[in-house]
Design an enzyme around this catalytic site. Sequence first.
Site, PDB file in Angstrom:
ATOM      1  N   LYS A   1      -9.232   1.916  15.408  1.00 33.56           N
ATOM      2  CA  LYS A   1      -7.853   2.211  15.840  1.00 33.56           C
ATOM      3  C   LYS A   1      -7.786   2.253  17.376  1.00 33.56           C
ATOM      4  CE  LYS A   1      -5.909   2.495  11.797  1.00 33.56           C
ATOM      5  NZ  LYS A   1      -4.985   1.441  11.354  1.00 33.56           N
TER       6      LYS A   1
ATOM      7  N   GLY B   1       0.820  -1.219   0.000  1.00 30.79           N
ATOM      8  CA  GLY B   1       0.000   0.000   0.000  1.00 30.79           C
ATOM      9  C   GLY B   1       0.851   1.265   0.000  1.00 30.79           C
ATOM     10  N   TYR B   2       0.159   2.373   0.163  1.00 28.11           N
ATOM     11  CA  TYR B   2       0.826   3.692   0.071  1.00 28.11           C
ATOM     12  C   TYR B   2       1.957   3.803   1.094  1.00 28.11           C
ATOM     13  CZ  TYR B   2       1.253   8.780   0.752  1.00 28.11           C
ATOM     14  OH  TYR B   2       1.715  10.072   0.918  1.00 28.11           O
TER      15      TYR B   2
ATOM     16  N   ASN C   1      -3.120  -8.446   0.536  1.00 23.66           N
ATOM     17  CA  ASN C   1      -4.137  -9.114  -0.297  1.00 23.66           C
ATOM     18  C   ASN C   1      -4.446  -8.314  -1.569  1.00 23.66           C
ATOM     19  OD1 ASN C   1      -5.696  -7.004   0.578  1.00 23.66           O
ATOM     20  ND2 ASN C   1      -7.206  -8.250   1.675  1.00 23.66           N
TER      21      ASN C   1
ATOM     22  N   SER D   1      -3.458   6.313  14.306  1.00 30.58           N
ATOM     23  CA  SER D   1      -3.782   7.554  13.604  1.00 30.58           C
ATOM     24  C   SER D   1      -4.138   8.654  14.592  1.00 30.58           C
ATOM     25  CB  SER D   1      -4.996   7.283  12.706  1.00 30.58           C
ATOM     26  OG  SER D   1      -5.556   8.478  12.249  1.00 30.58           O
TER      27      SER D   1
ATOM     28  N   TYR E   1     -14.114   3.912  11.687  1.00 30.88           N
ATOM     29  CA  TYR E   1     -12.678   3.749  11.402  1.00 30.88           C
ATOM     30  C   TYR E   1     -11.850   4.154  12.621  1.00 30.88           C
ATOM     31  CZ  TYR E   1      -8.012   5.006   9.726  1.00 30.88           C
ATOM     32  OH  TYR E   1      -6.645   5.136   9.604  1.00 30.88           O
TER      33      TYR E   1
HETATM   34  P1  NAD Z   1      -3.388   1.595   1.904  1.00 29.44           P
HETATM   35  O1  NAD Z   1      -4.794   1.199   1.662  1.00 29.44           O
HETATM   36  O2  NAD Z   1      -2.624   2.181   0.771  1.00 29.44           O
HETATM   37  O3  NAD Z   1      -2.566   0.345   2.471  1.00 29.44           O
HETATM   38  C1  NAD Z   1      -3.153  -0.702   3.191  1.00 29.44           C
HETATM   39  C2  NAD Z   1      -2.736  -1.995   2.527  1.00 29.44           C
HETATM   40  O4  NAD Z   1      -3.269  -3.080   3.262  1.00 29.44           O
HETATM   41  C3  NAD Z   1      -3.261  -2.131   1.094  1.00 29.44           C
HETATM   42  O5  NAD Z   1      -2.171  -2.483   0.256  1.00 29.44           O
HETATM   43  C4  NAD Z   1      -4.302  -3.256   1.178  1.00 29.44           C
HETATM   44  O6  NAD Z   1      -4.343  -3.997  -0.016  1.00 29.44           O
HETATM   45  C5  NAD Z   1      -3.791  -4.042   2.371  1.00 29.44           C
HETATM   46  N1  NAD Z   1      -4.813  -4.773   3.105  1.00 29.44           N
HETATM   47  C6  NAD Z   1      -6.002  -4.315   3.583  1.00 29.44           C
HETATM   48  N2  NAD Z   1      -6.655  -5.288   4.234  1.00 29.44           N
HETATM   49  C7  NAD Z   1      -5.865  -6.399   4.167  1.00 29.44           C
HETATM   50  C8  NAD Z   1      -5.982  -7.718   4.665  1.00 29.44           C
HETATM   51  N3  NAD Z   1      -7.087  -8.127   5.310  1.00 29.44           N
HETATM   52  N4  NAD Z   1      -4.989  -8.602   4.447  1.00 29.44           N
HETATM   53  C9  NAD Z   1      -3.874  -8.214   3.767  1.00 29.44           C
HETATM   54  N5  NAD Z   1      -3.712  -6.981   3.259  1.00 29.44           N
HETATM   55  C10 NAD Z   1      -4.691  -6.082   3.470  1.00 29.44           C
HETATM   56  O7  NAD Z   1      -3.384   2.584   3.145  1.00 29.44           O
HETATM   57  P2  NAD Z   1      -2.208   3.455   3.754  1.00 29.44           P
HETATM   58  O8  NAD Z   1      -2.563   4.880   3.580  1.00 29.44           O
HETATM   59  O9  NAD Z   1      -0.910   2.985   3.307  1.00 29.44           O
HETATM   60  O10 NAD Z   1      -2.421   3.136   5.306  1.00 29.44           O
HETATM   61  C11 NAD Z   1      -1.698   2.130   5.963  1.00 29.44           C
HETATM   62  C12 NAD Z   1      -2.071   2.098   7.432  1.00 29.44           C
HETATM   63  O11 NAD Z   1      -1.858   3.369   8.009  1.00 29.44           O
HETATM   64  C13 NAD Z   1      -3.537   1.749   7.694  1.00 29.44           C
HETATM   65  O12 NAD Z   1      -3.596   0.936   8.849  1.00 29.44           O
HETATM   66  C14 NAD Z   1      -4.167   3.105   7.968  1.00 29.44           C
HETATM   67  O13 NAD Z   1      -5.300   2.994   8.794  1.00 29.44           O
HETATM   68  C15 NAD Z   1      -3.027   3.804   8.682  1.00 29.44           C
HETATM   69  N6  NAD Z   1      -3.114   5.277   8.586  1.00 29.44           N
HETATM   70  C16 NAD Z   1      -3.155   5.866   7.341  1.00 29.44           C
HETATM   71  C17 NAD Z   1      -3.260   7.259   7.262  1.00 29.44           C
HETATM   72  C18 NAD Z   1      -3.334   7.957   5.929  1.00 29.44           C
HETATM   73  O14 NAD Z   1      -3.720   9.128   5.892  1.00 29.44           O
HETATM   74  N7  NAD Z   1      -2.964   7.330   4.816  1.00 29.44           N
HETATM   75  C19 NAD Z   1      -3.293   8.020   8.439  1.00 29.44           C
HETATM   76  C20 NAD Z   1      -3.241   7.378   9.668  1.00 29.44           C
HETATM   77  C21 NAD Z   1      -3.143   5.993   9.740  1.00 29.44           C
HETATM   78  C1  UD1 Z   2      -8.352  12.575   7.478  1.00 34.96           C
HETATM   79  C2  UD1 Z   2      -9.248  11.514   8.082  1.00 34.96           C
HETATM   80  C3  UD1 Z   2      -8.741  11.162   9.466  1.00 34.96           C
HETATM   81  C4  UD1 Z   2      -7.273  10.757   9.434  1.00 34.96           C
HETATM   82  C5  UD1 Z   2      -6.480  11.909   8.838  1.00 34.96           C
HETATM   83  C6  UD1 Z   2      -5.007  11.579   8.730  1.00 34.96           C
HETATM   84  C7  UD1 Z   2     -11.409  12.003   7.046  1.00 34.96           C
HETATM   85  C8  UD1 Z   2     -12.784  12.545   7.239  1.00 34.96           C
HETATM   86  N1  UD1 Z   2     -10.603  12.036   8.125  1.00 34.96           N
HETATM   87  O1  UD1 Z   2      -8.643  13.753   8.166  1.00 34.96           O
HETATM   88  O2  UD1 Z   2      -9.492  10.074   9.986  1.00 34.96           O
HETATM   89  O3  UD1 Z   2      -6.807  10.507  10.741  1.00 34.96           O
HETATM   90  O4  UD1 Z   2      -6.998  12.190   7.527  1.00 34.96           O
HETATM   91  O5  UD1 Z   2      -4.779  10.768   7.647  1.00 34.96           O
HETATM   92  O6  UD1 Z   2     -11.049  11.500   5.980  1.00 34.96           O
HETATM   93  N2  UD1 Z   2     -10.259  19.417   2.773  1.00 34.96           N
HETATM   94  C9  UD1 Z   2     -10.817  20.279   1.854  1.00 34.96           C
HETATM   95  N3  UD1 Z   2     -11.230  19.762   0.651  1.00 34.96           N
HETATM   96  C10 UD1 Z   2     -11.099  18.424   0.337  1.00 34.96           C
HETATM   97  C11 UD1 Z   2     -10.524  17.558   1.293  1.00 34.96           C
HETATM   98  C12 UD1 Z   2     -10.131  18.088   2.507  1.00 34.96           C
HETATM   99  O7  UD1 Z   2     -10.937  21.472   2.089  1.00 34.96           O
HETATM  100  O8  UD1 Z   2     -11.494  18.037  -0.773  1.00 34.96           O
HETATM  101  C13 UD1 Z   2      -9.768  19.977   4.048  1.00 34.96           C
HETATM  102  C14 UD1 Z   2     -10.365  19.368   5.294  1.00 34.96           C
HETATM  103  O9  UD1 Z   2     -11.515  20.073   5.685  1.00 34.96           O
HETATM  104  C15 UD1 Z   2      -9.207  19.505   6.290  1.00 34.96           C
HETATM  105  C16 UD1 Z   2      -7.952  19.392   5.412  1.00 34.96           C
HETATM  106  O10 UD1 Z   2      -8.386  19.688   4.086  1.00 34.96           O
HETATM  107  O11 UD1 Z   2      -9.217  20.795   6.853  1.00 34.96           O
HETATM  108  C17 UD1 Z   2      -7.340  17.999   5.417  1.00 34.96           C
HETATM  109  O12 UD1 Z   2      -8.345  17.049   5.114  1.00 34.96           O
HETATM  110  P1  UD1 Z   2      -7.998  15.486   4.945  1.00 34.96           P
HETATM  111  O13 UD1 Z   2      -6.879  15.333   3.987  1.00 34.96           O
HETATM  112  O14 UD1 Z   2      -9.267  14.778   4.636  1.00 34.96           O
HETATM  113  O15 UD1 Z   2      -7.413  15.062   6.367  1.00 34.96           O
HETATM  114  P2  UD1 Z   2      -8.086  15.159   7.819  1.00 34.96           P
HETATM  115  O16 UD1 Z   2      -9.258  16.056   7.833  1.00 34.96           O
HETATM  116  O17 UD1 Z   2      -6.998  15.503   8.759  1.00 34.96           O
END
Ligand code: NAD
Ligand code: UD1
Length: 337
Positions: free
Chosen positions: A154, A12-13, A34, A126, A150
Amino acid sequence: MGDAILVTGGAGYIGSHIVVALHEAGYAPVILDNFNNARRDVPARLARIMGRAPQVIEGDIRDAACLDRVFGAHDFAGVIHLAAHKAVGESVTKPLAYFENNVGGFLTLLGAMARAGCKRLVFSSSATVYGAADETPTPETAPHHAMNPYGRTKIICEEILEDLCAADPEWAVGVLRYFNPAGAHGSGLIGEDPADIPNNLMPYIAKVATGELAKISVFGDDYDTPDGTGVRDYIHVEDLAEGHVLSLAQLQQGKGHLVNLGTGRGYSVLEMIAAYQRASNRHLPYEIVARREGDVAVCCAKTEQARDLLGFDAKRGLDEMCASSWAWMQAQDGSKD
Ligand code: NAD
Ligand code: UD1
C-alpha cells in the site's frame, strides 16, 4: 445513463457496496474482477439491489491486453481501484504474490489508464500504512511504517501515485486510507464472506454468532486502553462506499486528495463482542489469549481532512454495523439456524 466508472475488485466485499453507492448516485459502474476472492453470485445479488444488472467483466488487472480492450470499449469518467490481495498473514508467507498483484497489477492498470487517457483514480489504501502510529487519532501526515508485505504494497502504491501526479498534472487521484470496514448492506444481500477462518475481528465474531466457530480469542487484555483490549475505528461499509462517491465528485472537479476514512471513534474488542451479542441476541463465548504479534493498542482516524476535503461524515454507528452483519450472516447457507 450516467458516467461510466470502472471498479476493479468490484465483486469483493467493499467493491460490491461501492457499486451500489455509485448506482444510487447516478453513475454506471462497470465491474472488473477475476473472482479470485469473490462469490460468483455477487452480480446477481447486485442486480436485485439495484433493479438492473451491473456490467461485469471477468478479467485480471495484470492482463494489459484485457485492460486495453476494456478501456477501448468504454469511455470511463474514472477508475476506483480495489483489486488486491489483502490477507496480512499470507503476505508474510507469500510476499512475491502480494507485490506481483498489488504493485505489479497496479502498474499494469496505471499503464492502461494512461494509454486510454483516463487519468482519474480513487485508490484503496489502508490505515496499515501508519504501522504503529505514535499519534492517535492519527492524522494523514503521520509517518509511514510498513509492518508486513501487505502494508508495504500500500505504501509503495501511494508513492507511485505521488510521483505520477508530480510528473503529470493531468492526473487527479484520491487516496483513501480505510480504517476498519465492518457490517453489510442493509438488504442482507451482500457482505463479507471469508471462506476460511477469518483473521479479522468482525467476521470472526459473526461466525461465532452463527455457531460455525466455537469462541472468540481476544488477543490480549493488558493494553493501555480502558478495558485492556485493543481499540479500533470500525466504519460501516456503506459509509465507506459513500466516501468513494464523494471522492470521485472531487476528482471530477480536478481536486486530488489523500484522506483517512474512519469515524474517529474507537471501540474495544470487548465492546465489539457486547454489541454483536445485542444485535444477535446470542451469547458469544470468548477467551483472553496472548497478544497477536504486530498489533497496536489503539488505531483511530483523525477525520477532519475527509470532512473538509470531501464533506464526508460517517453516519452509521456500531449497532447498525453489527445488526447488518448479523442479518447478512443469517441469510447465508452456512448459518446454523
Ligand atoms: P476483497 O478480497 O473482498 O475484494 C478484492 C476483490 O479484488 C476481490 O473480489 C478479488 O476477486 C479481486 N481481485 C484481486 N486481485 C485481482 C486481480 N489481479 N484482478 C482482478 N480482480 C482481482 O477485499 P476488500 O475487503 O473488499 O478490499 C478491497 C480493497 O480495500 C483492497 O485493496 C484492500 O487492500 C483494501 N482495504 C481493505 C480493508 C479491509 O479491512 N477489508 C482495509 C483497508 C484497505
Ligand atoms: C487489520 C489488519 C490491518 C488492516 C486493518 C484494517 C491484520 C493483522 N491487520 O488490523 O492490516 O489495515 O485490519 O482493515 O490483519 N482481535 C481479537 N481476536 C481476533 C481478531 C482480532 O482479539 O480473533 C483484535 C485485534 O487484536 C485488534 C482488534 O481485534 O485489537 C481488531 O483486529 P482486526 O479486525 O484484525 O483489525 P486490525 O488489527 O485493525
